[in-house]
Enzyme design. Sequence first.
Site, mmCIF file in Angstrom:
data_model
loop_
_atom_site.group_PDB
_atom_site.id
_atom_site.type_symbol
_atom_site.label_atom_id
_atom_site.label_comp_id
_atom_site.label_asym_id
_atom_site.label_seq_id
_atom_site.Cartn_x
_atom_site.Cartn_y
_atom_site.Cartn_z
ATOM 1 N N ASP A 1 -57.428 -33.341 20.128
ATOM 2 C CA ASP A 1 -57.248 -32.244 19.172
ATOM 3 C C ASP A 1 -56.604 -32.758 17.874
ATOM 4 O O ASP A 1 -55.580 -32.225 17.417
ATOM 5 C CB ASP A 1 -56.391 -31.133 19.802
ATOM 6 C CG ASP A 1 -57.078 -29.768 19.707
ATOM 7 O OD1 ASP A 1 -58.244 -29.701 19.276
ATOM 8 O OD2 ASP A 1 -56.430 -28.769 20.077
ATOM 9 N N HIS B 1 -54.408 -25.544 21.561
ATOM 10 C CA HIS B 1 -53.864 -26.800 21.038
ATOM 11 C C HIS B 1 -52.786 -27.379 21.970
ATOM 12 O O HIS B 1 -52.674 -28.593 22.122
ATOM 13 C CB HIS B 1 -53.292 -26.566 19.638
ATOM 14 C CG HIS B 1 -52.996 -27.824 18.887
ATOM 15 N ND1 HIS B 1 -53.919 -28.860 18.758
ATOM 16 C CD2 HIS B 1 -51.897 -28.234 18.211
ATOM 17 C CE1 HIS B 1 -53.387 -29.839 18.041
ATOM 18 N NE2 HIS B 1 -52.168 -29.489 17.702
ATOM 19 N N SER C 1 -52.930 -34.331 18.246
ATOM 20 C CA SER C 1 -52.625 -33.611 17.022
ATOM 21 C C SER C 1 -52.273 -34.576 15.879
ATOM 22 O O SER C 1 -53.128 -35.353 15.458
ATOM 23 C CB SER C 1 -51.509 -32.590 17.305
ATOM 24 O OG SER C 1 -51.387 -31.687 16.247
#
Length: 375
Positions: A243, A300, A220
Amino acid sequence: MGNSCSNNLGIPPAKGPNAVGCSDFMMDHTVEGTFFRLYYPCVASDNAEKPDWIPCKGYFYGLADFMKINRGSFKIPAALNGSYKQNGKYPVVIFSHGLGAFRTLYSAICTELASQGFIVASVEHRDESASATYFYHQKPQEPEKDEEWMYYRSLKPGESEFPLRNKQVKQRADECIKALDTLIQINSGKKMENVLQTEFDWTTLENSMDLCRIAVMGHSFGGATVIEALCKDVNFKCGIALDAWMFPLDDEIYARVKQPIFFINSEKFQWAGNISRMRKLDSSSTSMQRKMITIKGTVHQSFPDFTFLTGNWIGKILKLKGELDPQVGIDLCNRASLAFLQRHLGLDKDFNQWDHLIEGKDHNLIPGTNVTEIS
Protein backbone atom coordinates in the site's frame (compact mmCIF):
# COMPACT_ATOMS: atom_id res chain seq x y z
CA MET A 1 -9.73 -15.82 13.58
CA GLY A 2 -13.35 -15.53 12.58
CA ASN A 3 -15.55 -12.53 13.20
CA SER A 4 -15.67 -13.18 16.90
CA CYS A 5 -15.11 -10.79 19.75
CA SER A 6 -12.16 -9.58 21.76
CA ASN A 7 -11.08 -12.83 23.44
CA ASN A 8 -9.63 -13.77 20.05
CA LEU A 9 -7.48 -10.67 19.78
CA GLY A 10 -3.76 -11.10 19.44
CA ILE A 11 -1.03 -11.28 16.83
CA PRO A 12 -1.26 -14.68 15.12
CA PRO A 13 1.70 -17.06 15.48
CA ALA A 14 3.83 -17.54 12.37
CA LYS A 15 3.12 -20.54 10.12
CA GLY A 16 6.59 -21.50 8.84
CA PRO A 17 8.73 -24.44 9.98
CA ASN A 18 11.11 -22.36 12.15
CA ALA A 19 10.56 -20.99 15.64
CA VAL A 20 11.16 -17.23 15.62
CA GLY A 21 13.41 -15.15 17.84
CA CYS A 22 13.78 -11.38 17.97
CA SER A 23 16.20 -8.90 19.48
CA ASP A 24 16.85 -5.16 19.26
CA PHE A 25 20.09 -3.69 17.98
CA MET A 26 21.27 -0.10 18.24
CA MET A 27 24.68 0.81 16.88
CA ASP A 28 25.98 4.28 17.69
CA HIS A 29 23.85 5.79 20.46
CA THR A 30 23.19 9.05 18.58
CA VAL A 31 20.29 9.95 16.31
CA GLU A 32 22.57 9.19 13.34
CA GLY A 33 23.04 5.57 14.41
CA THR A 34 21.10 2.53 13.25
CA PHE A 35 18.24 1.01 15.25
CA PHE A 36 16.31 -2.09 14.29
CA ARG A 37 14.52 -5.15 15.60
CA LEU A 38 15.92 -8.36 14.13
CA TYR A 39 13.63 -11.36 13.58
CA TYR A 40 15.41 -14.65 12.85
CA PRO A 41 14.91 -18.44 12.93
CA CYS A 42 15.67 -19.57 16.47
CA VAL A 43 16.02 -22.71 18.55
CA ALA A 44 12.53 -23.65 19.78
CA SER A 45 11.93 -23.29 23.51
CA ASP A 46 8.73 -23.86 25.48
CA ASN A 47 9.33 -21.23 28.14
CA ALA A 48 10.63 -18.41 25.94
CA GLU A 49 9.80 -14.86 27.02
CA LYS A 50 7.69 -13.00 24.46
CA PRO A 51 8.29 -9.27 24.01
CA ASP A 52 5.59 -6.66 24.56
CA TRP A 53 4.07 -5.35 21.34
CA ILE A 54 4.60 -1.79 22.59
CA PRO A 55 8.11 -1.92 24.07
CA CYS A 56 7.76 0.77 26.77
CA LYS A 57 5.78 3.80 27.91
CA GLY A 58 7.46 6.31 25.60
CA TYR A 59 6.11 4.40 22.59
CA PHE A 60 2.67 4.16 24.07
CA TYR A 61 2.47 7.94 24.48
CA GLY A 62 3.57 8.45 20.87
CA LEU A 63 1.16 5.85 19.50
CA ALA A 64 -1.81 6.91 21.64
CA ASP A 65 -1.22 10.44 20.43
CA PHE A 66 -0.95 9.39 16.79
CA MET A 67 -3.57 6.64 16.62
CA LYS A 68 -5.78 7.30 19.67
CA ILE A 69 -5.73 3.63 20.69
CA ASN A 70 -5.41 1.81 24.00
CA ARG A 71 -2.16 0.21 25.05
CA GLY A 72 -3.38 -3.28 25.85
CA SER A 73 -0.88 -5.94 26.94
CA PHE A 74 -0.32 -7.67 23.63
CA LYS A 75 2.73 -9.84 23.02
CA ILE A 76 4.69 -10.47 19.84
CA PRO A 77 4.74 -14.20 18.90
CA ALA A 78 8.54 -14.54 19.04
CA ALA A 79 11.15 -15.53 21.63
CA LEU A 80 12.88 -12.46 23.02
CA ASN A 81 16.65 -12.97 22.53
CA GLY A 82 16.04 -16.64 21.59
CA SER A 83 19.15 -18.56 20.49
CA TYR A 84 19.86 -18.30 16.76
CA LYS A 85 19.22 -21.55 14.84
CA GLN A 86 22.17 -22.46 12.63
CA ASN A 87 20.99 -23.89 9.34
CA GLY A 88 23.00 -22.66 6.38
CA LYS A 89 22.63 -19.10 5.15
CA TYR A 90 19.33 -17.26 5.28
CA PRO A 91 18.24 -14.55 2.81
CA VAL A 92 17.78 -11.06 4.29
CA VAL A 93 14.84 -8.62 4.27
CA ILE A 94 15.04 -5.01 5.48
CA PHE A 95 11.59 -3.72 6.52
CA SER A 96 10.53 -0.04 6.63
CA HIS A 97 7.53 1.07 8.72
CA GLY A 98 4.82 3.58 7.79
CA LEU A 99 4.03 7.07 9.03
CA GLY A 100 3.36 7.11 12.76
CA ALA A 101 4.58 3.55 13.31
CA PHE A 102 7.84 2.13 14.76
CA ARG A 103 9.92 -1.04 14.57
CA THR A 104 7.61 -3.47 16.39
CA LEU A 105 4.24 -2.80 14.72
CA TYR A 106 4.58 -5.16 11.73
CA SER A 107 5.37 -8.30 13.68
CA ALA A 108 2.75 -10.48 11.92
CA ILE A 109 4.64 -9.97 8.65
CA CYS A 110 8.19 -10.02 10.06
CA THR A 111 7.69 -13.13 12.22
CA GLU A 112 6.15 -15.00 9.27
CA LEU A 113 9.14 -14.23 7.05
CA ALA A 114 11.55 -15.33 9.81
CA SER A 115 9.58 -18.55 10.35
CA GLN A 116 9.99 -19.28 6.63
CA GLY A 117 13.77 -18.92 6.81
CA PHE A 118 14.58 -15.20 6.45
CA ILE A 119 16.56 -12.84 8.64
CA VAL A 120 14.48 -9.66 8.88
CA ALA A 121 15.62 -6.28 10.19
CA SER A 122 12.68 -3.98 10.96
CA VAL A 123 14.20 -0.51 11.00
CA GLU A 124 13.05 2.26 13.34
CA HIS A 125 13.27 5.54 11.46
CA ARG A 126 14.64 8.70 13.07
CA ASP A 127 13.27 11.13 10.47
CA GLU A 128 10.40 12.29 12.74
CA SER A 129 7.94 10.06 10.87
CA ALA A 130 7.78 7.42 13.65
CA SER A 131 5.16 8.11 16.31
CA ALA A 132 8.02 7.68 18.78
CA THR A 133 11.66 6.63 18.86
CA TYR A 134 14.65 7.29 21.09
CA PHE A 135 18.42 7.71 21.06
CA TYR A 136 21.07 8.93 23.51
CA HIS A 137 23.14 12.09 23.80
CA GLN A 138 25.91 10.23 25.58
CA LYS A 139 26.84 6.59 25.62
CA PRO A 140 24.38 5.26 28.18
CA GLN A 141 25.54 3.60 31.40
CA GLU A 142 22.01 2.31 31.93
CA PRO A 143 20.17 2.05 28.57
CA GLU A 144 16.72 2.17 30.21
CA LYS A 145 17.28 5.52 31.90
CA ASP A 146 18.99 8.03 29.67
CA GLU A 147 16.85 7.99 26.54
CA GLU A 148 16.15 11.10 24.53
CA TRP A 149 12.72 10.71 22.91
CA MET A 150 11.77 11.92 19.43
CA TYR A 151 8.10 12.06 18.48
CA TYR A 152 6.15 12.37 15.23
CA ARG A 153 6.45 15.79 13.66
CA SER A 154 3.27 17.22 12.14
CA LEU A 155 3.34 19.71 9.30
CA LYS A 156 3.60 23.28 10.53
CA PRO A 157 0.82 25.69 9.51
CA GLY A 158 1.44 26.81 5.93
CA GLU A 159 4.34 24.36 5.48
CA SER A 160 4.56 22.68 2.09
CA GLU A 161 4.43 18.90 2.50
CA PHE A 162 6.59 17.66 -0.37
CA PRO A 163 9.99 19.09 0.76
CA LEU A 164 9.58 17.50 4.22
CA ARG A 165 8.43 14.09 2.91
CA ASN A 166 11.08 14.02 0.19
CA LYS A 167 13.82 14.74 2.72
CA GLN A 168 12.38 12.08 5.03
CA VAL A 169 12.17 9.37 2.32
CA LYS A 170 15.84 9.94 1.46
CA GLN A 171 16.84 9.65 5.13
CA ARG A 172 14.67 6.54 5.50
CA ALA A 173 16.37 4.84 2.55
CA ASP A 174 19.77 5.72 4.04
CA GLU A 175 18.65 4.17 7.34
CA CYS A 176 17.64 0.95 5.54
CA ILE A 177 21.06 0.84 3.85
CA LYS A 178 22.78 1.53 7.19
CA ALA A 179 20.88 -1.36 8.79
CA LEU A 180 21.96 -3.62 5.93
CA ASP A 181 25.59 -2.47 6.27
CA THR A 182 25.42 -3.30 9.99
CA LEU A 183 24.11 -6.80 9.20
CA ILE A 184 26.89 -7.28 6.62
CA GLN A 185 29.45 -6.47 9.31
CA ILE A 186 27.77 -8.74 11.88
CA ASN A 187 27.74 -11.50 9.25
CA SER A 188 31.47 -11.03 8.63
CA GLY A 189 32.16 -11.84 12.28
CA LYS A 190 33.13 -8.31 13.27
CA LYS A 191 32.31 -7.68 16.92
CA MET A 192 29.68 -4.95 16.95
CA GLU A 193 28.77 -3.04 20.06
CA ASN A 194 25.05 -3.05 20.76
CA VAL A 195 24.24 0.04 22.82
CA LEU A 196 21.17 -1.75 24.24
CA GLN A 197 23.19 -4.61 25.77
CA THR A 198 20.54 -7.24 25.01
CA GLU A 199 21.09 -10.84 26.07
CA PHE A 200 21.23 -12.06 22.47
CA ASP A 201 24.67 -13.23 21.32
CA TRP A 202 25.16 -11.34 18.05
CA THR A 203 28.38 -13.24 17.27
CA THR A 204 26.26 -16.36 16.57
CA LEU A 205 25.10 -14.60 13.38
CA GLU A 206 28.53 -14.88 11.76
CA ASN A 207 28.08 -16.39 8.25
CA SER A 208 24.32 -16.71 8.84
CA MET A 209 23.21 -14.50 5.93
CA ASP A 210 23.05 -15.05 2.20
CA LEU A 211 24.22 -11.62 1.08
CA CYS A 212 23.46 -12.35 -2.59
CA ARG A 213 19.78 -12.60 -1.62
CA ILE A 214 18.62 -9.34 -0.04
CA ALA A 215 15.22 -7.65 -0.43
CA VAL A 216 13.61 -4.48 0.93
CA MET A 217 9.98 -4.30 2.02
CA GLY A 218 7.79 -1.62 3.59
CA HIS A 219 4.30 -0.24 4.17
CA SER A 220 2.87 3.14 3.13
CA PHE A 221 5.69 5.68 3.63
CA GLY A 222 7.80 2.52 3.94
CA GLY A 223 6.58 1.56 0.44
CA ALA A 224 8.05 4.79 -0.97
CA THR A 225 11.17 4.03 1.08
CA VAL A 226 11.42 0.68 -0.76
CA ILE A 227 11.58 2.47 -4.13
CA GLU A 228 14.14 5.02 -2.88
CA ALA A 229 16.29 2.26 -1.33
CA LEU A 230 16.22 0.17 -4.53
CA CYS A 231 17.42 3.22 -6.43
CA LYS A 232 20.23 3.93 -3.94
CA ASP A 233 21.58 0.41 -3.35
CA VAL A 234 21.80 -2.43 -5.86
CA ASN A 235 22.42 -4.89 -3.00
CA PHE A 236 18.62 -4.90 -2.75
CA LYS A 237 17.68 -7.40 -5.46
CA CYS A 238 13.93 -6.73 -5.33
CA GLY A 239 11.34 -4.78 -3.37
CA ILE A 240 7.83 -5.33 -1.98
CA ALA A 241 5.74 -2.20 -1.40
CA LEU A 242 2.63 -2.67 0.75
CA ASP A 243 0.00 0.00 0.00
CA ALA A 244 2.77 2.40 -0.99
CA TRP A 245 2.32 6.16 -0.58
CA MET A 246 4.21 7.45 -3.63
CA PHE A 247 3.98 11.20 -2.95
CA PRO A 248 7.42 11.60 -1.25
CA LEU A 249 9.40 10.41 -4.30
CA ASP A 250 11.11 12.63 -6.88
CA ASP A 251 9.73 12.19 -10.40
CA GLU A 252 13.15 11.40 -11.81
CA ILE A 253 13.56 8.30 -9.63
CA TYR A 254 11.15 6.14 -11.64
CA ALA A 255 13.42 5.57 -14.62
CA ARG A 256 16.41 4.82 -12.37
CA VAL A 257 15.00 1.82 -10.48
CA LYS A 258 15.98 -1.39 -12.25
CA GLN A 259 14.99 -4.12 -9.77
CA PRO A 260 11.72 -6.10 -9.66
CA ILE A 261 8.96 -4.52 -7.52
CA PHE A 262 5.73 -6.03 -6.18
CA PHE A 263 2.94 -3.61 -5.21
CA ILE A 264 0.44 -5.21 -2.81
CA ASN A 265 -2.43 -2.78 -2.25
CA SER A 266 -5.47 -2.59 0.00
CA GLU A 267 -8.88 -2.05 -1.53
CA LYS A 268 -9.72 1.16 0.34
CA PHE A 269 -6.55 3.32 0.37
CA GLN A 270 -5.44 3.86 -3.21
CA TRP A 271 -6.44 6.63 -5.63
CA ALA A 272 -5.79 7.30 -9.31
CA GLY A 273 -2.87 9.71 -8.86
CA ASN A 274 -1.00 7.33 -6.56
CA ILE A 275 -1.59 4.32 -8.85
CA SER A 276 -0.38 6.31 -11.87
CA ARG A 277 2.94 6.83 -10.09
CA MET A 278 3.23 3.09 -9.56
CA ARG A 279 2.45 2.64 -13.26
CA LYS A 280 5.37 4.95 -14.10
CA LEU A 281 7.59 2.25 -12.66
CA ASP A 282 5.81 -0.21 -14.96
CA SER A 283 6.49 1.86 -18.05
CA SER A 284 10.13 2.50 -17.19
CA SER A 285 10.77 -1.23 -16.97
CA THR A 286 11.06 -3.20 -20.17
CA SER A 287 10.64 -6.60 -18.54
CA MET A 288 7.72 -8.16 -16.69
CA GLN A 289 9.23 -7.54 -13.27
CA ARG A 290 6.69 -5.11 -11.91
CA LYS A 291 3.58 -6.68 -10.40
CA MET A 292 0.52 -5.26 -8.68
CA ILE A 293 -2.35 -6.90 -6.81
CA THR A 294 -5.14 -5.60 -4.56
CA ILE A 295 -6.52 -7.50 -1.57
CA LYS A 296 -10.33 -7.21 -1.44
CA GLY A 297 -11.98 -6.10 1.79
CA THR A 298 -8.81 -4.55 3.23
CA VAL A 299 -7.92 -1.06 4.46
CA HIS A 300 -4.61 0.79 4.77
CA GLN A 301 -4.09 -0.48 8.33
CA SER A 302 -4.66 -4.14 7.35
CA PHE A 303 -0.86 -4.56 7.03
CA PRO A 304 0.37 -3.51 10.51
CA ASP A 305 -0.61 -5.50 13.59
CA PHE A 306 -3.44 -3.11 14.62
CA THR A 307 -5.85 -5.14 12.52
CA PHE A 308 -5.45 -8.12 14.91
CA LEU A 309 -5.66 -6.09 18.10
CA THR A 310 -8.96 -4.24 17.81
CA GLY A 311 -12.44 -5.72 18.01
CA ASN A 312 -14.53 -5.71 14.83
CA TRP A 313 -16.76 -2.78 15.69
CA ILE A 314 -14.13 -0.34 16.94
CA GLY A 315 -11.64 -1.59 14.34
CA LYS A 316 -13.97 -0.67 11.50
CA ILE A 317 -14.82 2.74 12.97
CA LEU A 318 -11.11 3.57 13.31
CA LYS A 319 -10.40 2.03 9.88
CA LEU A 320 -7.94 -0.43 11.45
CA LYS A 321 -9.94 -3.36 10.04
CA GLY A 322 -11.53 -4.11 6.70
CA GLU A 323 -14.38 -6.46 5.80
CA LEU A 324 -11.99 -9.37 5.14
CA ASP A 325 -10.91 -11.58 8.06
CA PRO A 326 -7.51 -10.05 9.02
CA GLN A 327 -5.90 -13.51 9.14
CA VAL A 328 -6.98 -14.25 5.55
CA GLY A 329 -5.69 -10.86 4.45
CA ILE A 330 -2.26 -11.16 6.07
CA ASP A 331 -1.87 -14.75 4.81
CA LEU A 332 -2.51 -13.58 1.23
CA CYS A 333 -0.01 -10.76 1.67
CA ASN A 334 2.65 -13.00 3.22
CA ARG A 335 2.25 -15.88 0.75
CA ALA A 336 2.28 -13.61 -2.30
CA SER A 337 5.40 -11.92 -0.87
CA LEU A 338 7.14 -15.26 -0.28
CA ALA A 339 6.38 -16.37 -3.85
CA PHE A 340 7.77 -13.10 -5.21
CA LEU A 341 10.89 -13.35 -3.02
CA GLN A 342 11.51 -16.93 -4.17
CA ARG A 343 11.16 -15.89 -7.82
CA HIS A 344 13.50 -12.89 -7.66
CA LEU A 345 16.01 -14.04 -5.05
CA GLY A 346 16.28 -17.49 -6.64
CA LEU A 347 15.34 -19.43 -3.50
CA ASP A 348 15.17 -23.21 -3.33
CA LYS A 349 11.89 -23.36 -1.40
CA ASP A 350 8.28 -24.32 -2.08
CA PHE A 351 6.91 -20.76 -2.06
CA ASN A 352 6.21 -21.08 -5.80
CA GLN A 353 3.05 -22.96 -4.72
CA TRP A 354 1.70 -19.39 -4.27
CA ASP A 355 2.84 -18.04 -7.66
CA HIS A 356 -0.79 -17.59 -8.73
CA LEU A 357 -1.19 -14.95 -6.00
CA ILE A 358 1.45 -12.75 -7.69
CA GLU A 359 -0.94 -12.62 -10.66
CA GLY A 360 -3.93 -11.81 -8.41
CA LYS A 361 -5.55 -15.21 -8.96
CA ASP A 362 -7.63 -15.77 -5.83
CA HIS A 363 -11.24 -14.89 -5.01
CA ASN A 364 -10.00 -12.33 -2.46
CA LEU A 365 -7.55 -10.68 -4.88
CA ILE A 366 -7.85 -8.27 -7.79
CA PRO A 367 -5.08 -8.39 -10.44
CA GLY A 368 -3.72 -4.83 -10.66
CA THR A 369 -6.00 -2.29 -9.03
CA ASN A 370 -9.68 -1.65 -8.19
CA VAL A 371 -9.10 2.08 -8.82
CA THR A 372 -10.37 3.65 -12.04
CA GLU A 373 -7.15 4.82 -13.67
CA ILE A 374 -6.63 8.08 -15.51
CA SER A 375 -5.81 7.27 -19.12
